[in-house]
Design an enzyme around this catalytic site. Structure first.
Site, PDB file in Angstrom:
ATOM      1  CG  MET A  59       0.246   0.378  -6.178  1.00 26.15           C
ATOM      2  SD  MET A  59       0.720   1.035  -4.626  1.00 26.15           S
ATOM      3  CE  MET A  59       1.489  -0.034  -4.622  1.00 26.15           C
ATOM      4  N   GLY A  90      -1.848  -6.531   1.650  1.00 28.55           N
ATOM      5  CA  GLY A  90      -1.928  -5.818   0.631  1.00 28.55           C
ATOM      6  C   GLY A  90      -1.427  -4.157   0.166  1.00 28.55           C
ATOM      7  CB  CYS A  91      -2.346  -1.593  -1.940  1.00 27.51           C
ATOM      8  SG  CYS A  91      -1.449  -0.265  -2.679  1.00 27.51           S
ATOM      9  CG  PHE A  92       2.701   0.560   0.726  1.00 26.26           C
ATOM     10  CD1 PHE A  92       2.347   1.181   0.005  1.00 26.26           C
ATOM     11  CD2 PHE A  92       4.181   0.251   0.921  1.00 26.26           C
ATOM     12  CE1 PHE A  92       3.097   1.641  -1.284  1.00 26.26           C
ATOM     13  CE2 PHE A  92       4.843   0.516  -0.455  1.00 26.26           C
ATOM     14  CZ  PHE A  92       4.279   1.331  -1.226  1.00 26.26           C
ATOM     15  CD1 TRP A  93       0.070   4.078  -1.970  1.00 25.42           C
ATOM     16  CD2 TRP A  93      -0.858   3.521  -3.253  1.00 25.42           C
ATOM     17  NE1 TRP A  93       1.159   3.604  -2.442  1.00 25.42           N
ATOM     18  CE2 TRP A  93      -0.124   3.679  -4.123  1.00 25.42           C
ATOM     19  CE3 TRP A  93      -2.497   3.623  -3.947  1.00 25.42           C
ATOM     20  CZ2 TRP A  93       0.526   3.793  -5.214  1.00 25.42           C
ATOM     21  CZ3 TRP A  93      -2.231   3.587  -6.018  1.00 25.42           C
ATOM     22  CH2 TRP A  93      -1.003   3.480  -6.662  1.00 25.42           C
TER      23      TRP A  93
END
Length: 220
Positions: free
Chosen positions: A1, A45-48
Protein backbone atom coordinates in the site's frame (compact mmCIF):
# COMPACT_ATOMS: atom_id res chain seq x y z
CA UNK A 1 0.00 0.00 0.00
CA UNK A 2 1.94 2.10 -0.96
CA UNK A 3 2.29 4.72 -3.28
CA UNK A 4 3.08 2.30 -6.09
CA UNK A 5 -0.32 0.73 -5.55
CA UNK A 6 -2.39 3.92 -5.39
CA UNK A 7 -2.62 4.10 -9.17
CA UNK A 8 -3.86 0.53 -9.39
CA UNK A 9 -6.39 1.19 -6.65
CA UNK A 10 -7.57 4.28 -8.50
CA UNK A 11 -8.15 2.18 -11.60
CA UNK A 12 -10.11 -0.32 -9.54
CA UNK A 13 -12.20 2.50 -8.13
CA UNK A 14 -13.02 3.82 -11.60
CA UNK A 15 -13.95 0.35 -12.78
CA UNK A 16 -16.15 -0.16 -9.74
CA UNK A 17 -17.82 3.20 -10.26
CA UNK A 18 -18.64 2.29 -13.84
CA UNK A 19 -20.31 -0.87 -12.54
CA UNK A 20 -22.28 0.94 -9.87
CA UNK A 21 -19.94 -0.13 -7.05
CA UNK A 22 -18.71 3.28 -5.92
CA UNK A 23 -19.97 2.58 -2.38
CA UNK A 24 -16.75 0.59 -1.91
CA UNK A 25 -15.16 3.96 -1.13
CA UNK A 26 -17.67 4.75 1.58
CA UNK A 27 -16.39 4.08 5.10
CA UNK A 28 -17.32 0.74 6.62
CA UNK A 29 -19.75 0.61 9.52
CA UNK A 30 -18.57 -0.48 12.93
CA UNK A 31 -20.33 -3.59 14.25
CA UNK A 32 -22.39 -3.45 17.41
CA UNK A 33 -20.65 -4.80 20.47
CA UNK A 34 -22.35 -8.01 21.57
CA UNK A 35 -23.01 -8.98 25.17
CA UNK A 36 -19.86 -10.29 26.81
CA UNK A 37 -17.60 -9.03 24.03
CA UNK A 38 -14.62 -6.71 24.33
CA UNK A 39 -12.85 -4.55 21.76
CA UNK A 40 -9.15 -3.83 21.22
CA UNK A 41 -7.33 -1.52 18.82
CA UNK A 42 -3.82 -1.86 17.37
CA UNK A 43 -1.65 -0.34 14.64
CA UNK A 44 1.19 -2.31 13.11
CA UNK A 45 1.90 -1.22 9.56
CA UNK A 46 -0.45 -1.91 6.67
CA UNK A 47 -3.80 -2.91 8.10
CA UNK A 48 -4.41 -5.59 5.46
CA UNK A 49 -2.06 -8.06 7.16
CA UNK A 50 -2.95 -7.24 10.76
CA UNK A 51 -6.67 -7.52 10.04
CA UNK A 52 -6.22 -10.95 8.48
CA UNK A 53 -3.91 -12.20 11.22
CA UNK A 54 -6.15 -11.13 14.09
CA UNK A 55 -9.22 -12.47 12.31
CA UNK A 56 -7.70 -15.96 12.31
CA UNK A 57 -7.66 -16.18 16.12
CA UNK A 58 -10.24 -18.22 17.99
CA UNK A 59 -12.59 -15.95 19.89
CA UNK A 60 -12.31 -13.08 17.41
CA UNK A 61 -15.66 -12.36 15.78
CA UNK A 62 -14.73 -9.46 13.55
CA UNK A 63 -11.83 -7.17 12.71
CA UNK A 64 -12.29 -3.76 11.08
CA UNK A 65 -9.51 -1.86 9.32
CA UNK A 66 -9.39 1.85 9.97
CA UNK A 67 -7.49 4.85 11.25
CA UNK A 68 -6.62 5.99 14.79
CA UNK A 69 -4.18 8.11 16.73
CA UNK A 70 -4.56 11.35 14.77
CA UNK A 71 -6.48 14.61 14.83
CA UNK A 72 -8.31 14.75 11.49
CA UNK A 73 -11.97 13.73 11.70
CA UNK A 74 -13.28 11.08 9.30
CA UNK A 75 -10.02 10.80 7.33
CA UNK A 76 -9.79 9.12 3.96
CA UNK A 77 -7.11 6.65 2.93
CA UNK A 78 -5.58 9.26 0.65
CA UNK A 79 -5.41 11.80 3.48
CA UNK A 80 -3.81 9.33 5.89
CA UNK A 81 -1.31 8.42 3.18
CA UNK A 82 0.03 11.99 3.16
CA UNK A 83 1.30 11.36 6.73
CA UNK A 84 -0.20 14.69 7.81
CA UNK A 85 -3.28 13.52 9.73
CA UNK A 86 -1.48 11.93 12.67
CA UNK A 87 -3.45 8.74 12.11
CA UNK A 88 -1.95 5.29 11.76
CA UNK A 89 -3.46 2.45 9.77
CA UNK A 90 -5.12 0.44 12.53
CA UNK A 91 -7.43 -2.47 13.24
CA UNK A 92 -10.25 -2.80 15.74
CA UNK A 93 -10.76 -6.31 17.08
CA UNK A 94 -14.11 -7.54 18.44
CA UNK A 95 -13.49 -10.60 20.58
CA UNK A 96 -14.76 -12.88 23.31
CA UNK A 97 -12.42 -12.52 26.32
CA UNK A 98 -13.57 -15.93 27.57
CA UNK A 99 -11.97 -17.49 24.48
CA UNK A 100 -9.02 -15.22 23.75
CA UNK A 101 -7.57 -12.89 26.37
CA UNK A 102 -6.25 -9.38 25.87
CA UNK A 103 -2.68 -10.53 26.66
CA UNK A 104 -3.06 -13.19 23.96
CA UNK A 105 -4.13 -10.51 21.48
CA UNK A 106 -1.01 -8.58 22.47
CA UNK A 107 1.09 -11.68 21.85
CA UNK A 108 -0.39 -11.94 18.36
CA UNK A 109 0.09 -8.22 17.77
CA UNK A 110 3.78 -8.25 18.67
CA UNK A 111 4.32 -11.38 16.58
CA UNK A 112 2.46 -10.07 13.53
CA UNK A 113 4.71 -7.10 12.80
CA UNK A 114 8.14 -5.75 13.74
CA UNK A 115 7.59 -3.51 16.78
CA UNK A 116 11.22 -2.36 16.78
CA UNK A 117 11.20 -0.32 13.56
CA UNK A 118 10.26 3.32 14.11
CA UNK A 119 7.62 4.64 11.69
CA UNK A 120 8.26 1.81 9.26
CA UNK A 121 7.12 -1.70 8.43
CA UNK A 122 9.16 -3.30 5.66
CA UNK A 123 8.81 -1.18 2.51
CA UNK A 124 6.17 1.09 4.08
CA UNK A 125 7.56 4.22 5.74
CA UNK A 126 5.85 7.05 7.60
CA UNK A 127 4.03 7.65 10.88
CA UNK A 128 0.88 6.24 9.31
CA UNK A 129 2.68 2.86 9.50
CA UNK A 130 3.91 3.23 13.08
CA UNK A 131 3.39 0.62 15.77
CA UNK A 132 0.77 1.57 18.37
CA UNK A 133 -1.04 -0.34 21.12
CA UNK A 134 -4.11 1.68 22.06
CA UNK A 135 -5.62 1.16 25.49
CA UNK A 136 -9.05 1.87 26.95
CA UNK A 137 -8.43 1.05 30.61
CA UNK A 138 -5.54 1.15 33.11
CA UNK A 139 -5.59 -2.65 33.07
CA UNK A 140 -5.01 -2.72 29.31
CA UNK A 141 -2.17 -0.21 29.63
CA UNK A 142 -0.54 -2.39 32.29
CA UNK A 143 -0.91 -5.45 30.06
CA UNK A 144 0.70 -3.61 27.15
CA UNK A 145 3.65 -2.51 29.26
CA UNK A 146 4.10 -6.07 30.52
CA UNK A 147 3.99 -7.41 26.95
CA UNK A 148 6.61 -4.88 25.82
CA UNK A 149 8.87 -5.86 28.72
CA UNK A 150 8.44 -9.54 27.90
CA UNK A 151 9.11 -8.94 24.20
CA UNK A 152 12.27 -6.97 24.94
CA UNK A 153 13.55 -9.61 27.35
CA UNK A 154 12.79 -12.48 24.97
CA UNK A 155 15.55 -11.46 22.56
CA UNK A 156 13.25 -12.31 19.66
CA UNK A 157 14.07 -8.98 18.02
CA UNK A 158 17.55 -7.52 17.80
CA UNK A 159 16.27 -4.04 18.64
CA UNK A 160 14.08 -2.66 21.41
CA UNK A 161 10.33 -2.23 21.05
CA UNK A 162 9.31 1.26 19.92
CA UNK A 163 5.57 0.66 20.00
CA UNK A 164 3.61 3.68 21.20
CA UNK A 165 1.30 3.11 24.18
CA UNK A 166 -1.58 5.52 23.65
CA UNK A 167 -5.10 5.96 25.03
CA UNK A 168 -7.70 5.46 22.34
CA UNK A 169 -9.75 8.55 21.59
CA UNK A 170 -11.56 7.56 18.41
CA UNK A 171 -11.33 4.90 15.72
CA UNK A 172 -12.47 5.70 12.19
CA UNK A 173 -13.33 2.70 9.96
CA UNK A 174 -11.56 2.66 6.62
CA UNK A 175 -13.26 2.49 3.25
CA UNK A 176 -15.18 -0.65 2.35
CA UNK A 177 -12.65 -1.74 -0.27
CA UNK A 178 -10.00 -2.11 2.44
CA UNK A 179 -12.08 -4.49 4.54
CA UNK A 180 -11.07 -8.17 4.20
CA UNK A 181 -8.64 -7.07 1.50
CA UNK A 182 -6.17 -9.88 2.21
CA UNK A 183 -8.83 -12.59 1.91
CA UNK A 184 -10.40 -11.06 -1.20
CA UNK A 185 -7.11 -10.45 -3.07
CA UNK A 186 -4.78 -13.33 -2.10
CA UNK A 187 -2.79 -13.18 -5.35
CA UNK A 188 -2.16 -9.43 -5.30
CA UNK A 189 1.63 -8.85 -5.44
CA UNK A 190 1.79 -6.71 -2.28
CA UNK A 191 -0.29 -9.27 -0.38
CA UNK A 192 2.03 -12.07 -1.48
CA UNK A 193 5.32 -10.29 -0.87
CA UNK A 194 4.60 -8.15 2.21
CA UNK A 195 1.34 -9.11 3.93
CA UNK A 196 1.48 -12.89 3.72
CA UNK A 197 4.82 -13.34 5.53
CA UNK A 198 3.48 -11.23 8.42
CA UNK A 199 0.31 -13.33 8.67
CA UNK A 200 2.37 -16.52 8.55
CA UNK A 201 4.59 -15.19 11.34
CA UNK A 202 1.56 -14.44 13.51
CA UNK A 203 0.08 -17.87 12.84
CA UNK A 204 3.32 -19.59 13.79
CA UNK A 205 3.41 -17.74 17.11
CA UNK A 206 -0.25 -18.45 17.88
CA UNK A 207 -0.47 -22.17 17.10
CA UNK A 208 -3.25 -23.60 19.25
CA UNK A 209 -5.22 -20.36 19.14
CA UNK A 210 -6.20 -20.45 15.45
CA UNK A 211 -9.63 -21.01 13.96
CA UNK A 212 -8.08 -22.97 11.10
CA UNK A 213 -4.78 -24.82 11.39
CA UNK A 214 -4.24 -25.01 7.60
CA UNK A 215 -1.04 -23.21 6.67
CA UNK A 216 -1.04 -20.25 4.29
CA UNK A 217 1.27 -20.65 1.33
CA UNK A 218 2.84 -18.33 -1.18
CA UNK A 219 1.56 -18.29 -4.75
CA UNK A 220 4.21 -19.20 -7.32
Amino acid sequence: MKKIHLYALSLLFLAGYAQGQSNDHAPAKLPDLKSGEAVATFAGGCFWALEEGMNQLKGVREVVSGYAGGTVKNPTYEQVGTDRTGHAESVQVYYDPKVVSYPQLLEAFFAGHDPTTLNRQGPDAGRDYRSVAFYRTPEEKAAIMAAIKETNESGHYSGKVVTEVTPLTVFYPAEMYHQNYFALHPNQPYIQSVSLPKVQKLRKAMVGHLKNSTSLTMVD
